[in-house]
Scaffold this motif. Structure first.
Motif, short mmCIF file in Angstrom:
data_model
loop_
_atom_site.label_atom_id
_atom_site.label_comp_id
_atom_site.label_asym_id
_atom_site.label_seq_id
_atom_site.Cartn_x
_atom_site.Cartn_y
_atom_site.Cartn_z
N LEU A 120 0.83 -1.20 0.00
CA LEU A 120 0.00 0.00 0.00
C LEU A 120 0.87 1.25 0.00
CD1 LEU A 120 -2.50 -1.02 2.82
CD2 LEU A 120 -3.04 -0.85 0.39
N SER A 121 0.43 2.27 -0.72
CA SER A 121 1.16 3.55 -0.71
C SER A 121 0.97 4.30 0.59
CB SER A 121 0.67 4.43 -1.86
OG SER A 121 0.97 3.85 -3.09
N HIS A 122 -0.20 4.15 1.20
CA HIS A 122 -0.53 4.90 2.41
C HIS A 122 -1.15 3.98 3.47
CE1 HIS A 122 0.30 8.65 0.30
NE2 HIS A 122 -0.37 8.13 -0.72
N PRO A 123 -0.39 3.00 4.00
CA PRO A 123 -0.99 2.06 4.95
C PRO A 123 -1.48 2.71 6.24
CG PRO A 123 1.38 1.78 4.87
CD PRO A 123 1.02 2.72 3.77
N TYR A 125 -3.08 5.38 6.57
CA TYR A 125 -4.43 5.91 6.39
C TYR A 125 -5.47 4.80 6.40
CZ TYR A 125 -1.76 10.03 5.34
OH TYR A 125 -0.88 11.07 5.42
N VAL A 126 -5.08 3.62 6.00
CA VAL A 126 -5.97 2.46 6.14
C VAL A 126 -6.17 2.18 7.62
CG1 VAL A 126 -6.26 0.00 5.67
CG2 VAL A 126 -5.33 1.51 3.90
N VAL A 127 -5.08 2.24 8.38
CA VAL A 127 -5.14 2.03 9.83
C VAL A 127 -6.08 3.05 10.46
CG1 VAL A 127 -3.79 2.25 11.96
CG2 VAL A 127 -2.88 0.93 10.05
N VAL A 128 -5.93 4.31 10.11
CA VAL A 128 -6.77 5.37 10.68
C VAL A 128 -8.24 5.14 10.32
CG1 VAL A 128 -7.32 7.84 10.58
CG2 VAL A 128 -4.94 7.09 10.79
N ALA A 129 -8.50 4.75 9.09
CA ALA A 129 -9.88 4.51 8.66
C ALA A 129 -10.51 3.35 9.45
CB ALA A 129 -9.93 4.22 7.16
N VAL A 130 -9.77 2.28 9.60
CA VAL A 130 -10.29 1.12 10.35
C VAL A 130 -10.45 1.49 11.82
CG1 VAL A 130 -9.81 -1.26 11.07
CG2 VAL A 130 -9.38 -0.55 8.71
N GLU A 131 -9.49 2.18 12.39
CA GLU A 131 -9.58 2.60 13.78
C GLU A 131 -10.79 3.50 14.00
OE1 GLU A 131 -6.31 4.30 16.76
OE2 GLU A 131 -6.97 5.77 15.26
N GLY A 132 -11.08 4.37 13.02
CA GLY A 132 -12.21 5.29 13.13
C GLY A 132 -13.55 4.60 13.14
N VAL A 133 -13.59 3.37 12.69
CA VAL A 133 -14.80 2.54 12.77
C VAL A 133 -14.74 1.68 14.04
CG1 VAL A 133 -16.07 0.65 11.69
CG2 VAL A 133 -15.18 2.52 10.29
N ALA A 134 -13.60 1.04 14.26
CA ALA A 134 -13.47 0.08 15.36
C ALA A 134 -13.61 0.72 16.74
CB ALA A 134 -12.15 -0.66 15.25
N LEU A 135 -12.92 1.83 16.97
CA LEU A 135 -12.95 2.44 18.31
C LEU A 135 -14.37 2.82 18.73
CD1 LEU A 135 -11.50 3.44 20.85
CD2 LEU A 135 -11.06 5.59 19.63
#
Length: 174
Positions: A120-123, A125-135
């Motif tokens: 991924l070019s921007h992993p 940001y994937v982490v942030v997106a998933v965290e923004g749902v999970a938390l």
């Protein structure tokens, strides 16, 4: 999970974010000493506000809307949250001194293509997106999850990622 325990989870994520800011400042100073330059500075306060708002909104929604803890959802989202934090640590370790919460590039350094950057070019940001749902969904704060996801996607896709790509393109042409 009680609201109190959930508040501790949110607090731990907040403390992790503060630790990131300390690392980022140290890495920014390192980069600037080596001729690094910052791009897209204007959107950084918006990012800070959005991420701070996520933490606050998680707790406010759970308390004000009396959101229940749904074990099947909550425990799954907590496991996903732990996975995102581990992946974030992998991203930071992979980039080393080049990791920053700001858009900073240092002339002469190559774009990192190892670790999660192989795929991924921007992993991060994937982490942030998933965290923004999970938390938020650890304690069924679904409104917070939806609002953060929409605002974060707009900020990343319309502002942050283009700023990074322009900075990297500028580096390649200089």
């Amino acid at each position: 999970m009680s609201v109190g325990v959930y508040a501790v989870v949110v607090l731990l994520v907040g403390l992790e974010r503060l630790a990131e800011l300390v690392i980022s400042r140290r890495n920014l100073a390192w980069a600037l000493r080596r001729g690094g330059f910052e791009s897209g500075r204007g959107h950084f306060p918006v990012m800070v506000a959005l991420h701070t708002g996520l933490l606050v909104a998680c707790l406010v929604e759970v308390v004000v809307a009396d959101r229940p803890f749904v074990p099947a959802l909550g425990w799954t989202m907590l496991a996903l949250l732990v996975l995102t934090e581990a992946t974030r640590a992998w991203v930071i370790a992979t980039l080393g001194r080049q990791w920053n919460t700001r858009v900073v590039v240092v002339p002469g350094l190559r774009r990192v293509t190892r670790g999660p950057y192989r795929w991924l070019s921007h992993p991060n940001y994937v982490v942030v997106a998933v965290e923004g749902v999970a938390l938020p969904l650890v304690h069924t704060a679904w409104v917070t999850a939806v609002v953060f996801t929409v605002l974060n996607a707009a900020l990343l896709l319309l502002v942050r990622i283009p700023a990074e790509e322009r900075a990297l393109a500028r580096l390649r042409t200089s």
